[in-house]
Design an enzyme around this catalytic site. Structure first.
Site, PDB file in Angstrom:
ATOM      1  N   ILE A  32     -20.151  66.624 -26.603  1.00 23.81           N
ATOM      2  CA  ILE A  32     -20.948  67.005 -25.442  1.00 23.81           C
ATOM      3  C   ILE A  32     -20.066  67.192 -24.218  1.00 23.81           C
ATOM      4  CG2 ILE A  32     -22.759  66.232 -23.864  1.00 23.81           C
ATOM      5  CD1 ILE A  32     -24.002  64.757 -26.297  1.00 23.81           C
ATOM      6  N   TYR A 181     -23.042  48.983 -30.313  1.00 22.82           N
ATOM      7  CA  TYR A 181     -22.956  50.282 -29.635  1.00 22.82           C
ATOM      8  C   TYR A 181     -24.143  50.473 -28.692  1.00 22.82           C
ATOM      9  CZ  TYR A 181     -23.421  55.268 -28.780  1.00 22.82           C
ATOM     10  OH  TYR A 181     -23.585  56.477 -28.160  1.00 22.82           O
ATOM     11  N   LYS A 185     -24.136  50.951 -24.519  1.00 20.02           N
ATOM     12  CA  LYS A 185     -24.735  52.062 -23.788  1.00 20.02           C
ATOM     13  C   LYS A 185     -25.819  51.561 -22.823  1.00 20.02           C
ATOM     14  CE  LYS A 185     -23.846  55.737 -24.085  1.00 20.02           C
ATOM     15  NZ  LYS A 185     -22.794  56.534 -23.379  1.00 20.02           N
TER      16      LYS A 185
END
Length: 326
Positions: A32, A181, A185
């Site tokens: 991205i 993870y 985030k």
């Protein structure tokens, strides 16, 4: 002052010009982040890729240059897992002002062995959250002298169903890769919103904006050799998934809008329009657990302790170093 709802319709394929503006994109050499950099380069902005791997950075720069005539793109070495190197990385920018930074880089591990950085921090938490926390500290002087500058943080749907364990931020107990993870985030997203609250408290014109890319699949992403190569057959086989999710070039749209759109305000969450998974970017209500200011404040203090950095925000300053009025 216009709001996002009454501003002119945003066209992801006809972006406003941004000559004279500079943007740092962490992890801008792939995924991205690459498409964020490519799209911003197309507006005439100067784009700096923050990357660990010089060869991958050069490949991304060449790819963008082949598609964007006259693109102003370069890179600086940036390893978010190495907190001690970040000040030098910011010095290497060679800028006296910065219009925006896109906190995009991240690492996701799927093997069951817990990994640590040289400083002893769990790798995903260190890279995704602590590295961006420390980087923000070093970038603050450049952002503070740039009126209307923005910090754009890329979150994840993975964080929506998770909660932080403030007593075990680094997953030393019962380590599970996917959960670690998701929590890293979530920490990053809580930090982005707390950052905006603190910027508002000191009267800064810098804003912190949160985005999430929705469902982004490699298989639906157009090729950018040698950065990303997808055959026509691969894309055709996965076209039905395009009804639900999207490729990474579309997943870049929320971050690009958060950088460029003058109607964007701090403390908001931008996501794809269709169920938060695909489509053009729009605001959505901040998830309820992201609005937990007590947890965010405790995370901020813990992050200062873990990084050894006192991230204190000063009032807006002018280019001559004096405090600005208003």
């Amino acid at each position: 002052m216009p709001s996002a709802s009454d501003a002119p319709q945003w066209n992801v394929h006809r972006l406003p010009r941004a000559e004279g503006r500079s943007v740092l994109v962490t992890g801008g050499n792939a995924g991205i982040g690459y498409f964020v950099a490519e799209q911003l380069a197309g507006t005439g902005a100067t784009v700096v890729l923050g990357c660990r791997d010089a060869a991958k950075a050069e490949a991304a720069i060449a790819s963008i240059g082949s598609r964007v005539h006259g693109a102003e793109v370069r890179y600086v070495p940036l390893d978010l897992a190495d907190l001690g190197s970040l000040e030098a990385s910011v010095d290497a920018l060679g800028l006296d002002r910065l219009d925006a930074v896109v906190h995009n880089a991240g690492v996701a591990l799927d093997h069951p062995t817990r990994c640590e950085t040289n400083a002893g921090h769990e790798l995903m938490f260190a890279t995704n959250h602590l590295g961006h926390f420390a980087l923000t500290h070093y970038l603050t002087p450049l952002l503070a002298v740039t009126p209307g500058s923005r910090l754009v943080t890329t979150g994840s749907f993975a964080a929506k169903s998770e909660r932080l364990n403030l007593d075990d931020l680094q997953s030393t107990q019962d380590y599970r890769p996917k959960r670690a993870y998701a929590r890293s985030k979530l920490a990053q997203m809580l930090f982005a919103l707390e950052l905006d609250r603190r910027l508002r408290a000191v009267g800064s014109t810098t804003t912190s904006v949160l985005v999430h890319p929705g469902g982004a699949l490699d298989a639906l992403t157009p090729s950018r050799p040698p950065v990303q190569v997808r055959t026509t057959g691969e894309r055709l086989r996965h076209l039905p998934l395009g009804l639900v999710v999207q490729g990474k070039e579309a997943a870049a749209w929320p971050a690009v809008r958060a950088v460029l759109d003058p109607s964007v305000r701090g403390g908001r969450l931008w996501s794809p329009r269709r169920f938060g998974l695909r489509g053009t970017p729009r605001t959505e209500p901040v998830w309820s657990h992201l609005a937990d200011t007590a947890t965010a404040a405790r995370l901020w203090e813990a992050s200062c302790d873990l990084t050894g950095i006192d991230l204190t925000l000063a009032p807006r300053t002018r280019l001559d170093g004096k405090q600005a009025d208003g």
